[in-house]
Each structure stands twice: as C-alpha cells, then as structure tokens.
Design a protein around this motif. Structure first.
Motif, PDB file in Angstrom:
ATOM      1  N   ARG A 166       2.594   2.816  -3.108  1.00  0.00           N
ATOM      2  CA  ARG A 166       1.787   3.468  -4.140  1.00  0.00           C
ATOM      3  C   ARG A 166       1.922   4.987  -4.053  1.00  0.00           C
ATOM      4  O   ARG A 166       2.052   5.545  -2.963  1.00  0.00           O
ATOM      5  CB  ARG A 166       0.312   3.098  -3.970  1.00  0.00           C
ATOM      6  CG  ARG A 166       0.049   1.608  -3.939  1.00  0.00           C
ATOM      7  CD  ARG A 166      -1.406   1.329  -3.624  1.00  0.00           C
ATOM      8  NE  ARG A 166      -1.632  -0.080  -3.360  1.00  0.00           N
ATOM      9  CZ  ARG A 166      -2.821  -0.589  -3.062  1.00  0.00           C
ATOM     10  NH1 ARG A 166      -3.875   0.199  -3.010  1.00  0.00           N
ATOM     11  NH2 ARG A 166      -2.953  -1.882  -2.820  1.00  0.00           N
ATOM     12  N   PHE A 194       0.821  -1.209   0.000  1.00  0.00           N
ATOM     13  CA  PHE A 194       0.000   0.000   0.000  1.00  0.00           C
ATOM     14  C   PHE A 194       0.859   1.265   0.000  1.00  0.00           C
ATOM     15  O   PHE A 194       0.619   2.194  -0.781  1.00  0.00           O
ATOM     16  CB  PHE A 194      -0.937   0.006   1.210  1.00  0.00           C
ATOM     17  CG  PHE A 194      -1.951   1.113   1.165  1.00  0.00           C
ATOM     18  CD1 PHE A 194      -3.153   0.943   0.507  1.00  0.00           C
ATOM     19  CD2 PHE A 194      -1.695   2.339   1.776  1.00  0.00           C
ATOM     20  CE1 PHE A 194      -4.089   1.968   0.450  1.00  0.00           C
ATOM     21  CE2 PHE A 194      -2.613   3.365   1.722  1.00  0.00           C
ATOM     22  CZ  PHE A 194      -3.817   3.184   1.055  1.00  0.00           C
ATOM     23  N   PHE A 195       1.866   1.295   0.851  1.00  0.00           N
ATOM     24  CA  PHE A 195       2.653   2.519   0.990  1.00  0.00           C
ATOM     25  C   PHE A 195       3.666   2.712  -0.132  1.00  0.00           C
ATOM     26  O   PHE A 195       4.285   3.781  -0.228  1.00  0.00           O
ATOM     27  CB  PHE A 195       3.334   2.560   2.353  1.00  0.00           C
ATOM     28  CG  PHE A 195       2.379   2.864   3.467  1.00  0.00           C
ATOM     29  CD1 PHE A 195       1.854   4.130   3.627  1.00  0.00           C
ATOM     30  CD2 PHE A 195       1.963   1.860   4.326  1.00  0.00           C
ATOM     31  CE1 PHE A 195       0.950   4.414   4.644  1.00  0.00           C
ATOM     32  CE2 PHE A 195       1.067   2.124   5.347  1.00  0.00           C
ATOM     33  CZ  PHE A 195       0.555   3.412   5.504  1.00  0.00           C
ATOM     34  N   ALA A 248      -0.135   7.467  -1.233  1.00  0.00           N
ATOM     35  CA  ALA A 248      -0.715   6.548  -0.249  1.00  0.00           C
ATOM     36  C   ALA A 248      -1.230   7.278   0.989  1.00  0.00           C
ATOM     37  O   ALA A 248      -2.330   7.003   1.481  1.00  0.00           O
ATOM     38  CB  ALA A 248       0.329   5.502   0.158  1.00  0.00           C
TER      39      ALA A 248
END
Length: 419
Positions: free
Chosen positions: A222, A219-220, A225
C-alpha cells in the motif's frame, strides 16, 4: 443524520455482539494476573514465586505468531471467526474451572500450567474477536463498535478483578469465585448463537504460507505503508507518557494519599474512560474517521496539561478529580478512534494477523515509555515532564494531518468493500 440515527447505531446486533464478546474477552485477564496474584498472596506463597507467575501473560505479547493459523483454517462450526471464538471460549470455561480446583499451596505446578493455558486461550480469543470486529462492523459503525468493545472489556475487568476479590474474601471463597468466573464465560458462548456473520464474507487464505506472508505483502504494497506504521506508534504516545507514572506522581509528586488516589484515579478514571469511548464512538458517526482522529488527538495532547497544573499548584482533591476525569475522557475518545483506524487498515482476508501485528506495534510505546519517563522526571522534575508529554503528542497529530488524504482514501476503500 439526526441524533436518533446516531443512537440507532448502538441498537443493532453487531454492536450488541461487541458488548457481550468484549465482556468475554476481558474476563480472563485478571484471573491470570491481579486476581491470581491476590489468591497466591493470601495463601502465603513467597514473593519470588508470585513474581514468576507474571510470565504466564507472555501470550498476550506474542499472539501475532499464531494469528495466521486462525486466518487460514476454519473450524467445522459457526464459520471462520465465530467458530474459533467458540473453541477458545469453551476452552476458557474448562481452564478457569480447572484453576478453581488447584489451591496454590497444594497444586502449584498444575495451577501454573492451567494459568498459562488460560492466558494462551484468552490471547487467542482476543485475536479472533478483533478479527471478527473488523469483518462484521460496517465503516460507519466502527467508532461505536470500538467504544462498546472498550465498555464490555472494562466491565469484565471490574468483575474478574475488584468484584472477584471481594467475593473471594467475603462471600464465596477462592474456589467458588473461580467457578463463578468460568460460568460467566458462558455469556460469550450464548452471544455467538445470535451474533451475525459479515455482510460480505471475506476469502480465507488458500494456504498457510499465504496466511503468513500474505498479510505483510498486502500491507506493505500500500502507498505510505511505513508512514502508517509510524502513525500507529506515535498517535497514543503522549497519552502513554502521561499515564506511565501517573500514580507515582499523584502520591509522591502532587502529595495525595494512596487512598485518595485509589478512589479517584481508579474509579473516576475508569468511568471517564468508558464515557469517553462511548461519546467518541457517537461523534465518529458524524465526523468520520480522519476528523475524529484529529480532534481526539488534539484533545489527548491538551488534556495532559491537567497534570502540569497539579504539579505547580497545592494539592486539592477537586483539582485531581477534574484532571483525572478530563484526561481519561479524552484518552477514551482517542482510543475509540484509534481502534477504528486499526480496523480500517486491515484486509478482511487477513484481519486476524494484521490486527494482531498492528496492535502489537501500537503497544510498543506503552511498554517502553516507563523507563524513559523515569529518567525524564529525574532530570527535569514533574512539571516540565508533563509539559513534555504535550510536546511528545504533537508529532503524531502533525503526521496525521500530513497523511489526511491517505486516511480519507482508506476510509473510502473500506466503505466500498462493504457496499
């Protein structure tokens, strides 16, 4: 795309599974909270004991802690998602049936242990159901799927809440009512026999370490985020503020009776939420994710003005009914789009963990606005407070507009992943 095509979205196995599994997901909640509280009250338990039982619901708050296990491991039957759903649902049938044989006065500690187990299994079922929804729904179906999930969940809460209380009081008694609720969990088990697998199976994490660290790393990594996380917190914040003290406002601030509020707010409000979710899910098929989020976010903010009108005008039942209907209708539409956003942001390899974390983050506003709302009403009064809830909703809408290209990109990536 014509209207018939929109309706066809609601007539496939994936959407049908959302309705029935949504029902199974919502059924246990009241059985360990409101309905159980009513049973203990009728049995004459003291208020301290009844209050202590509210702690059994902690599993719903911390469910992200064991979500990685459900991403990493695959049960021997029915695959990674349906297999875990089967295990949790069978456990829920046994746990709820066990509660039926534990009268609060005679078997309090066993009842507490079983209620805690049921809450844990219910939270676990929610983890896997959200992951299954994320994995199996195609991007064009996510709005409709989110709406149907809300419908199934809310209907189940009516059955295990209001209907269960009526049955226990007038027809069956508590033991038979809990046994009936355990049998109704069979709806979910039967659904699993025909619920489809995802079009493109996702790769499971290769190790428990990857299941724990992988969702965060993914996720991070991206772009944007942190802004996405802020958007998740802010998007429903104005809605949360408006609803945090709505019952107290309608009785104390607007001057309606408790009976009037109960009939209009609970009954009409629930119907409007369900209708809004279904209508919003249908519109999303045409509008797409970003435009739906923007339109519904604006409507959520504007609909809070209804409470301001109630605060500055004499009490009238029709005015309250219109306010409740419009606010819950817009809130239901916003919920459908917001759930679709959470699904879009999840990597299907880690969807159980990522959805659990994102939904926990989304609940931060709902949980913590209560105390803040009380201070604001005390300082400003009801009318300025509800004008303030409109202002609170605007940062989420403005952030969404600033991130429009990011949302479009994730929507496109989700379509490519399924193609």
């Amino acid at each position: 795309m014509n209207f018939q095509t929109y309706l066809d979205i609601f007539r496939n196995r994936r959407i049908g599974a959302m309705l029935m599994l949504g029902f199974a997901s919502g059924l246990p909640l009241a059985l360990t909270s409101g309905t159980l509280q009513a049973w203990m009250t009728v049995e004459g338990l003291d208020i301290k004991t009844i209050g202590f039982f509210s702690l059994v619901g902690q599993a719903y708050i911390f469910k992200f802690l064991w979500a990685p296990l459900m991403d990493r491991y695959t049960p021997p039957l029915m695959g990674r998602r349906r297999g875990w759903l089967l295990l949790t649902q069978v456990g829920l049938v046994l746990g709820i049936a066990g509660m039926a044989f534990c009268p609060p006065q005679q078997a309090l500690w066993m009842l507490a242990a079983l209620a805690t187990l049921v809450a844990f299994l219910s939270a676990s079922q929610d983890i896997v159901f959200d992951a299954y929804s994320t994995d199996v729904l195609r991007p064009a179906e996510r709005g409709a799927g989110a709406a149907v999930k809300v419908l199934g969940y809310r209907l189940a809460m009516l059955v295990s809440g209001g209907l269960a209380l009526w049955l226990a009081d007038r027809v069956l008694g508590w033991q038979q009512t809990y046994l009936l609720m355990a049998a109704l969990m069979g709806v979910g088990i039967l659904t699993l026999l025909w619920a489809p697998e995802p079009d493109v199976p996702a790769r499971a994490p290769r190790s428990l370490e990857e299941a724990v660290v992988g969702p965060l790393r993914d996720f991070f990594a991206r772009p944007g985020a942190w802004w996405l996380l802020l958007l998740i917190v802010l998007y429903k914040l104005g809605d949360a503020f408006a609803g945090s003290l709505s019952t107290t406002f309608l009785i104390r601030g607007a001057g309606f009776s408790a009976g009037e509020v109960g009939i209009v707010n609970k009954t009409l409000g629930l119907a409007a939420t369900i209708l809004g979710a279904l209508f919003g899910g249908t519109l999303m098929v045409r509008l797409g994710l970003y435009r739906s989020l923007m339109l519904f976010g604006v409507l959520q903010a504007v609909s809070n003005l209804g409470y301001w009108i109630l605060a500055v005008t004499p009490p009238h039942l029709w005015t309250m009914g219109a306010t409740i209907a419009v606010e819950n209708l817009c809130g239901g539409m916003g919920t459908a789009a917001f759930v679709a956003l959470l699904m879009t942001l999840c990597n299907r390899s880690f969807s159980a963990t990522q959805y659990a974390l994102l939904s926990a983050l989304a609940s931060v506003g709902r949980v913590y606005v209560g105390p803040t709302s009380g201070y604001m009403v005390e300082a400003w009064g009801w009318a300025p407070f509800y004008l303030g809830t409109v202002a609170v909703a605007l940062p989420g809408v403005m952030l969404l507009w600033a991130m429009r290209h990011t949302v479009h990109r994730y929507e496109a990536q989700a379509r490519e992943a399924i193609a």
